[in-house]
Design a protein around this motif. Structure first.
Motif, PDB file in Angstrom:
ATOM      1  N   ALA A 277       1.162  -1.056   0.120  1.00 50.68           N
ATOM      2  CA  ALA A 277       0.261  -0.363   0.045  1.00 50.68           C
ATOM      3  C   ALA A 277       0.614   1.336  -0.298  1.00 50.68           C
ATOM      4  O   ALA A 277       1.921   1.509   0.129  1.00 50.68           O
ATOM      5  CB  ALA A 277      -0.722   0.090   1.580  1.00 50.68           C
ATOM      6  N   VAL A 278       0.159   2.926   0.180  1.00 55.15           N
ATOM      7  CA  VAL A 278       1.185   3.829  -0.148  1.00 55.15           C
ATOM      8  C   VAL A 278       0.842   4.845   1.345  1.00 55.15           C
ATOM      9  O   VAL A 278      -0.532   4.289   1.795  1.00 55.15           O
ATOM     10  CB  VAL A 278       0.894   4.752  -0.947  1.00 55.15           C
ATOM     11  N   ALA A 279       1.288   4.660   1.746  1.00 54.00           N
ATOM     12  CA  ALA A 279       1.300   5.737   3.074  1.00 54.00           C
ATOM     13  C   ALA A 279       0.720   7.136   2.372  1.00 54.00           C
ATOM     14  O   ALA A 279       0.603   7.542   1.194  1.00 54.00           O
ATOM     15  CB  ALA A 279       1.972   7.083   3.561  1.00 54.00           C
ATOM     16  N   PHE A 280      -0.904   7.691   2.588  1.00 57.11           N
ATOM     17  CA  PHE A 280      -1.575   9.021   2.473  1.00 57.11           C
ATOM     18  C   PHE A 280      -2.341  10.085   3.738  1.00 57.11           C
ATOM     19  O   PHE A 280      -2.203   9.155   4.786  1.00 57.11           O
ATOM     20  CB  PHE A 280      -2.650   8.374   1.994  1.00 57.11           C
ATOM     21  N   SER A 281      -2.184  11.181   3.347  1.00 55.42           N
ATOM     22  CA  SER A 281      -2.553  11.960   3.808  1.00 55.42           C
ATOM     23  C   SER A 281      -3.776  13.340   3.554  1.00 55.42           C
ATOM     24  O   SER A 281      -2.559  13.620   2.387  1.00 55.42           O
ATOM     25  CB  SER A 281      -0.882  13.277   4.803  1.00 55.42           C
ATOM     26  N   LEU A 282      -4.413  13.152   3.867  1.00 53.49           N
ATOM     27  CA  LEU A 282      -5.933  13.986   3.032  1.00 53.49           C
ATOM     28  C   LEU A 282      -6.230  15.469   4.363  1.00 53.49           C
ATOM     29  O   LEU A 282      -6.137  15.270   5.391  1.00 53.49           O
ATOM     30  CB  LEU A 282      -6.883  13.247   2.707  1.00 53.49           C
ATOM     31  N   PHE A 283      -6.409  16.617   3.384  1.00 57.22           N
ATOM     32  CA  PHE A 283      -7.248  17.571   3.507  1.00 57.22           C
ATOM     33  C   PHE A 283      -8.402  17.838   3.586  1.00 57.22           C
ATOM     34  O   PHE A 283      -7.943  18.465   2.069  1.00 57.22           O
ATOM     35  CB  PHE A 283      -6.169  18.785   4.676  1.00 57.22           C
ATOM     36  N   ALA A 284      -9.531  18.121   3.978  1.00 54.52           N
ATOM     37  CA  ALA A 284     -10.890  18.712   3.064  1.00 54.52           C
ATOM     38  C   ALA A 284     -11.403  19.891   4.026  1.00 54.52           C
ATOM     39  O   ALA A 284     -11.953  19.522   5.108  1.00 54.52           O
ATOM     40  CB  ALA A 284     -11.730  17.604   2.237  1.00 54.52           C
ATOM     41  N   GLU A 285     -12.249  20.517   3.084  1.00 60.50           N
ATOM     42  CA  GLU A 285     -12.538  21.552   3.593  1.00 60.50           C
ATOM     43  C   GLU A 285     -14.526  21.291   2.798  1.00 60.50           C
ATOM     44  O   GLU A 285     -14.339  21.360   1.208  1.00 60.50           O
ATOM     45  CB  GLU A 285     -12.394  22.678   3.297  1.00 60.50           C
ATOM     46  N   HIS A 286     -15.497  21.157   3.587  1.00 58.54           N
ATOM     47  CA  HIS A 286     -17.060  20.712   2.496  1.00 58.54           C
ATOM     48  C   HIS A 286     -17.448  22.213   2.704  1.00 58.54           C
ATOM     49  O   HIS A 286     -18.207  22.588   3.928  1.00 58.54           O
ATOM     50  CB  HIS A 286     -17.595  19.771   2.461  1.00 58.54           C
ATOM     51  N   ASP A 287     -18.116  22.835   1.962  1.00 56.36           N
ATOM     52  CA  ASP A 287     -18.931  24.290   1.809  1.00 56.36           C
ATOM     53  C   ASP A 287     -20.665  23.075   1.979  1.00 56.36           C
ATOM     54  O   ASP A 287     -21.042  22.612   1.121  1.00 56.36           O
ATOM     55  CB  ASP A 287     -19.109  25.100   0.986  1.00 56.36           C
ATOM     56  N   LEU A 288     -20.906  22.926   3.015  1.00 54.26           N
ATOM     57  CA  LEU A 288     -22.326  22.076   3.353  1.00 54.26           C
ATOM     58  C   LEU A 288     -23.881  22.494   2.073  1.00 54.26           C
ATOM     59  O   LEU A 288     -24.530  22.068   1.378  1.00 54.26           O
ATOM     60  CB  LEU A 288     -22.675  21.399   4.014  1.00 54.26           C
ATOM     61  N   LEU A 289     -23.756  23.869   2.217  1.00 52.13           N
ATOM     62  CA  LEU A 289     -24.706  24.938   1.537  1.00 52.13           C
ATOM     63  C   LEU A 289     -24.709  24.221   0.107  1.00 52.13           C
ATOM     64  O   LEU A 289     -25.684  24.772  -0.794  1.00 52.13           O
ATOM     65  CB  LEU A 289     -24.560  26.392   2.125  1.00 52.13           C
ATOM     66  N   ASP A 290     -22.957  24.167  -0.550  1.00 59.02           N
ATOM     67  CA  ASP A 290     -23.081  23.880  -2.013  1.00 59.02           C
ATOM     68  C   ASP A 290     -24.257  23.009  -2.499  1.00 59.02           C
ATOM     69  O   ASP A 290     -24.305  22.525  -3.552  1.00 59.02           O
ATOM     70  CB  ASP A 290     -21.889  23.052  -1.917  1.00 59.02           C
ATOM     71  N   ARG A 291     -24.103  21.844  -1.440  1.00 63.16           N
ATOM     72  CA  ARG A 291     -24.980  20.820  -1.850  1.00 63.16           C
ATOM     73  C   ARG A 291     -26.399  20.165  -0.826  1.00 63.16           C
ATOM     74  O   ARG A 291     -26.973  19.508  -0.238  1.00 63.16           O
ATOM     75  CB  ARG A 291     -24.432  18.930  -1.413  1.00 63.16           C
ATOM     76  N   ALA A 292     -26.580  21.167  -0.779  1.00 68.95           N
ATOM     77  CA  ALA A 292     -28.108  22.302   0.654  1.00 68.95           C
ATOM     78  C   ALA A 292     -28.905  20.897   0.877  1.00 68.95           C
ATOM     79  O   ALA A 292     -29.232  20.416   1.296  1.00 68.95           O
ATOM     80  CB  ALA A 292     -28.620  23.196   0.399  1.00 68.95           C
TER      81      ALA A 292
END
Length: 410
Positions: A277-292
């Motif tokens: 496998a591979v090591a991974f690191s993720l960060f995400a921001e979601h605007d929930l109102l974009d999918r209200a």
């Protein structure tokens, strides 16, 4: 955990997965952090907003607050997971006692009306509740913000069987010629790997067991299969909604994406599964109102009407709904965290003598794949995501991690 609530949260995860990942970008999200907040809002909502929230939750609005409390209490008992909620309001906003009495135990505070000062208080809460994995509560801060309802989840899992790490250059595929942090291990259970089939084709599912109450499942589809199809098939497989075939029952050959199996001679009566496998690191921001509509917040954001009479006698509308999420998969364990904020505003061995016929399986994750962090007993999906950019091994022992977005202005 209540089975009905678990199914409802997992259905929200499935619907979010159908919209969240783009084929060429990684992401991480946690419906388990959004669902309880929507449920608490639904209890105090009225009119069309109440109906939309109930539809998003998959449970009646009158049962939502109790379900949210039970879920958060259950999450608090999961080993390796920290769960918290907080409510901050302006002093002049009266809360209905019938609503506030149903809130789960958590932080309570007063908003000053000064955005920078209020953000500092809530950000400190997020950092403390997640052990520094998330540094802020992701809400926008107009000066007329009246109420903020937030949740924080922080998961830390140690592997039962750790990986060995080494820098390796991938020979082909989308990560060709990149020097990556390769994670390798060999285990004796072929059944840690399974193959499931969905509308998008076969998906290989690898269970990486944790010493606490949570396991992480890596999901690999056929080349060119969309992230949505891979995640949806993986979700149905790990939650038991559709059958999947364990490694010990798979035929020799290439029974699943990235997987090869064969029967060989060995001096020891032991089957082996080799994982790369591979090591991974993720960060995400979601605007929930974009999918209200997905989250039942379409009507609730309209500032021209009163949507939450059960929360406060002051008319309120949703002005901000966001989630910050991260995940990190490495040689000894897995970390994931999510902070969600809703703001309301007005309105192997040496060869020897052959005696046994045994199975050997090898699984390689050398191209984009999905992952799910799942509570072992209830099958509640705590976090989900898609990996397109694994960590790079850098000369001198340093590694390249996830690229965090530039902090937005307050």
């Amino acid at each position: 955990m209540n089975n009905g609530t678990v199914r409802a949260v997992n259905r929200l995860t499935t619907r979010w997965a159908a919209q969240a990942p783009a084929p060429d970008s990684g992401t991480v999200f946690a419906a388990s952090g959004v669902w309880p907040l929507l449920a608490l809002l639904a209890d105090g909502a009225g009119g069309p907003a109440r109906a939309e929230l109930a539809e998003a939750l998959d449970i009646p609005a009158e049962a939502a607050a109790g379900a949210a409390r039970e879920l958060l209490d259950a999450l608090g008992r999961v080993r390796g997971l920290r769960a918290a909620t907080g409510l901050w309001t302006r002093a002049e906003v009266p809360l209905e006692e019938s609503w506030s009495a149903k809130l789960p135990a958590g932080a309570r505070g007063t908003l000053s009306g000064v955005p920078v000062a209020d953000a500092k208080v809530l950000d400190a809460w997020a950092q403390e509740r997640t052990g520094g994995l998330i540094e802020h509560v992701p809400v926008s801060w107009p000066e007329d913000t009246r109420l903020v309802l937030a949740s924080a989840l922080a998961l830390r899992v140690r592997w039962v069987e750790p990986f060995q790490e080494a820098p390796v250059t991938v020979a082909e595929g989308p990560w060709a010629r990149r020097l990556l942090r390769r994670l390798s291990r060999t285990t004796r259970s072929l059944d840690a790997v399974r193959v499931a089939h969905g509308p998008g084709g076969a998906v290989t599912v690898l269970e990486v067991a944790g010493t606490e109450d949570v396991d992480v499942h890596l999901l690999l589809g056929e080349p060119g299969t969309s992230p949505v199809a891979v995640l949806e098939t993986g979700l149905t497989a790990v939650t038991g909604a559709v059958p999947s075939l364990p490694g010990s029952e798979l035929p020799d050959g290439s029974p699943g994406p990235g997987l090869t199996t064969r029967t060989v001679d060995s001096p020891f009566p032991v089957d082996l599964l080799q994982v790369r496998a591979v090591a991974f690191s993720l960060f995400a921001e979601h605007d929930l109102l974009d999918r209200a509509p997905l989250f039942g917040l379409d009507t609730a954001r309209d500032e021209n009407f009163e949507h939450f009479p059960g929360v406060s006698s002051e008319p309120l509308a949703i002005g901000s709904a966001r989630q910050s999420a991260m995940a990190r998969f490495h040689a000894t364990g897995f970390e994931a965290a999510a902070v969600t904020g809703l703001a309301a505003r007005p309105g192997g061995s040496a060869p020897g003598r052959v005696r046994h016929r045994v199975r050997r399986a090898e699984l390689r994750f050398d191209r984009p794949f999905g992952f799910l962090a799942v509570h072992r007993d209830s099958r509640l999906v705590l976090a989900a995501g898609w990996v397109t950019d694994p960590e790079t091994a850098v000369e001198g022992g340093r590694t390249g991690g996830a690229r965090r977005p530039v902090p937005r202005s307050r």
